[in-house]
Design a protein around this motif. Structure first.
Motif, PDB file in Angstrom:
ATOM      1  N   ILE A 152      -8.647  27.208 -12.917  1.00  0.00           N
ATOM      2  CA  ILE A 152      -8.342  26.525 -11.660  1.00  0.00           C
ATOM      3  C   ILE A 152      -7.648  27.479 -10.687  1.00  0.00           C
ATOM      4  O   ILE A 152      -7.821  27.376  -9.466  1.00  0.00           O
ATOM      5  N   LYS A 153      -6.898  28.442 -11.222  1.00  0.00           N
ATOM      6  CA  LYS A 153      -6.227  29.432 -10.374  1.00  0.00           C
ATOM      7  C   LYS A 153      -7.251  30.284  -9.627  1.00  0.00           C
ATOM      8  O   LYS A 153      -7.072  30.608  -8.445  1.00  0.00           O
ATOM      9  N   ASP A 154      -8.366  30.635 -10.312  1.00  0.00           N
ATOM     10  CA  ASP A 154      -9.427  31.425  -9.669  1.00  0.00           C
ATOM     11  C   ASP A 154     -10.090  30.635  -8.543  1.00  0.00           C
ATOM     12  O   ASP A 154     -10.394  31.173  -7.482  1.00  0.00           O
ATOM     13  N   VAL A 155     -10.330  29.357  -8.790  1.00  0.00           N
ATOM     14  CA  VAL A 155     -10.935  28.508  -7.763  1.00  0.00           C
ATOM     15  C   VAL A 155     -10.018  28.403  -6.556  1.00  0.00           C
ATOM     16  O   VAL A 155     -10.459  28.504  -5.400  1.00  0.00           O
ATOM     17  N   ALA A 156      -8.735  28.206  -6.805  1.00  0.00           N
ATOM     18  CA  ALA A 156      -7.766  28.093  -5.713  1.00  0.00           C
ATOM     19  C   ALA A 156      -7.737  29.374  -4.889  1.00  0.00           C
ATOM     20  O   ALA A 156      -7.704  29.332  -3.648  1.00  0.00           O
ATOM     21  N   SER A 184      -3.900  26.029  -2.799  1.00  0.00           N
ATOM     22  CA  SER A 184      -3.064  25.983  -3.993  1.00  0.00           C
ATOM     23  C   SER A 184      -3.816  25.303  -5.138  1.00  0.00           C
ATOM     24  O   SER A 184      -4.817  24.614  -4.934  1.00  0.00           O
ATOM     25  N   LYS A 185      -3.285  25.489  -6.374  1.00  0.00           N
ATOM     26  CA  LYS A 185      -3.889  24.817  -7.522  1.00  0.00           C
ATOM     27  C   LYS A 185      -3.792  23.299  -7.387  1.00  0.00           C
ATOM     28  O   LYS A 185      -4.700  22.568  -7.813  1.00  0.00           O
ATOM     29  N   SER A 186      -2.716  22.825  -6.790  1.00  0.00           N
ATOM     30  CA  SER A 186      -2.565  21.377  -6.619  1.00  0.00           C
ATOM     31  C   SER A 186      -3.623  20.825  -5.677  1.00  0.00           C
ATOM     32  O   SER A 186      -4.079  19.682  -5.851  1.00  0.00           O
ATOM     33  N   ALA A 187      -4.025  21.624  -4.678  1.00  0.00           N
ATOM     34  CA  ALA A 187      -5.084  21.173  -3.761  1.00  0.00           C
ATOM     35  C   ALA A 187      -6.410  21.036  -4.495  1.00  0.00           C
ATOM     36  O   ALA A 187      -7.179  20.093  -4.258  1.00  0.00           O
ATOM     37  N   VAL A 188      -6.692  21.961  -5.411  1.00  0.00           N
ATOM     38  CA  VAL A 188      -7.916  21.867  -6.216  1.00  0.00           C
ATOM     39  C   VAL A 188      -7.876  20.600  -7.064  1.00  0.00           C
ATOM     40  O   VAL A 188      -8.863  19.871  -7.181  1.00  0.00           O
ATOM     41  N   SER A 189      -6.714  20.321  -7.642  1.00  0.00           N
ATOM     42  CA  SER A 189      -6.565  19.109  -8.450  1.00  0.00           C
ATOM     43  C   SER A 189      -6.778  17.858  -7.613  1.00  0.00           C
ATOM     44  O   SER A 189      -7.457  16.917  -8.038  1.00  0.00           O
TER      45      SER A 189
END
Length: 342
Positions: free
Chosen positions: A11-15, A21-26
């Motif tokens: 998820i860090k790579d996607v962000a 941020s990772k929270s935005a991906v979530s």
């Protein structure tokens, strides 16, 4: 020599790829509010490019509902499996669900009471994040159920039937009127309609529109069916067994399966299409272009319709605007099965 393993995408790579941020991906993958559509789209694009999707197990442990959309249909399996409309509609829904890493939970039910129970069970059991409701009837009990449960839904039906639920719909009344006017302009004065199940709200809308549009004709007939080819064939046979002055010179069908069946019946009875009787189908699937002659139809982008329904449902789930969402009215596409009467 041992190959170096490819690093696992996280998820860090996607962000990082999307610049968020990772929270935005979530938030994006859990379909939660708080992101613009542009940001959400950028995140989904980054995930596709990297070949990443969230772990359903991790999302469940985190307390998020697994992303599943429900669709219950009250049709016999043998009819549903043959009907191009539902196949195209589901294909359109799935095209949007894939973008959201979501799945469709499809259930065939025997009656409305069973569907009410299924929808409530799905929602209370946290099996779905929202549901697509189809085939509305007058005083539909699902309207009250949705309000009581707080179940996110999109209703596929005219606003007059859906009780204020967010709805996506086509203007069936205008389409029926256009079909009758087209046939009348060709010179037909005795027109019949082979309709669907009388209890369905969209069938009632089409029935009323046909009555009004055909009011000035010399003859008008309507027959209710179950949308199947067998029922369409029986209805066509009953309409065409009368002597020439008392039978319709044109027939409008509520789906393409019945129109194809009607074409076969006309041939069986020694009647030429369109010389002796013109036929007009609804929805315009590939079936209409494979017959001889090809079938004139009220053309409708059913795949696009299904996609719009799914997009609207995700908007409801994430707290977006509801309301009524009309899509383009089916457009008349003349082909070889319609011509002036002789």
């Amino acid at each position: 020599m041992t190959a170096t393993p490819t690093p696992r995408v996280t998820i860090k790579d996607v962000a990082a790829r999307a610049g968020v941020s990772k929270s935005a991906v979530s938030l994006a993958f859990n379909h939660k509010p708080g992101l613009s559509e542009a940001t959400r789209d950028r995140i989904f694009l980054a995930a596709r490019e990297l070949g990443w999707s969230p772990s359903l197990t991790a999302r469940t442990l985190a307390g998020s509902r697994v992303d599943v959309v429900g669709l219950a249909v009250c049709r016999p399996a043998r009819v549903l499996g043959l009907e191009p409309w539902y196949m195209d509609f589901v294909s359109g829904v799935e095209s949007v669900l894939a973008e959201h890493s979501s799945s469709l939970l499809l259930r065939l039910v025997r009656n409305m009471d069973e569907e009410v129970g299924v929808q409530e069970s799905w929602w209370r059991g946290r099996q779905i994040g929202g549901s697509i409701l189809v085939d509305f009837r007058a005083d539909d009990p699902r309207v009250g159920l949705v309000e009581r449960l707080g179940l996110p839904v999109v209703a596929v039906g005219h606003p007059s039937l859906t009780g204020g639920l967010t709805s996506v719909w086509t203007d069936d009344a205008t389409a029926v009127t256009e079909a009758v006017r087209y046939l009348a302009a060709l010179g037909h004065r005795r027109i019949a309609r082979v309709g669907g199940a009388a209890a369905l709200g969209h069938t009632a809308i089409r029935t009323a529109a046909f009555d009004e549009a055909a009011g000035a004709l010399a003859g008008a007939w309507q027959v209710a069916t179950d949308f199947s080819g067998d029922a369409g064939a029986r209805a066509t046979r009953s309409l065409l067994t009368a002597s020439a002055p008392d039978r319709p010179t044109a027939i409008v069908y509520d789906n393409d399966i019945m129109a194809v069946a009607g074409l076969s019946v006309a041939a069986e009875m020694g009647l030429r299409v369109p010389d002796d009787v013109s036929l007009l189908a609804w929805d315009d699937s590939q079936l209409c272009r494979l017959t001889h002659p090809t079938l004139s139809a009220m053309s409708h982008d059913v795949h696009g319709f299904g996609a719009e329904v799914a997009r609207t449902l995700f908007s409801v789930i994430t707290g977006g605007e509801g309301g009524s969402h009309p899509v383009p009215t089916p457009v008349l596409t003349p082909r070889g099965s319609t011509a002036p009467p002789r």
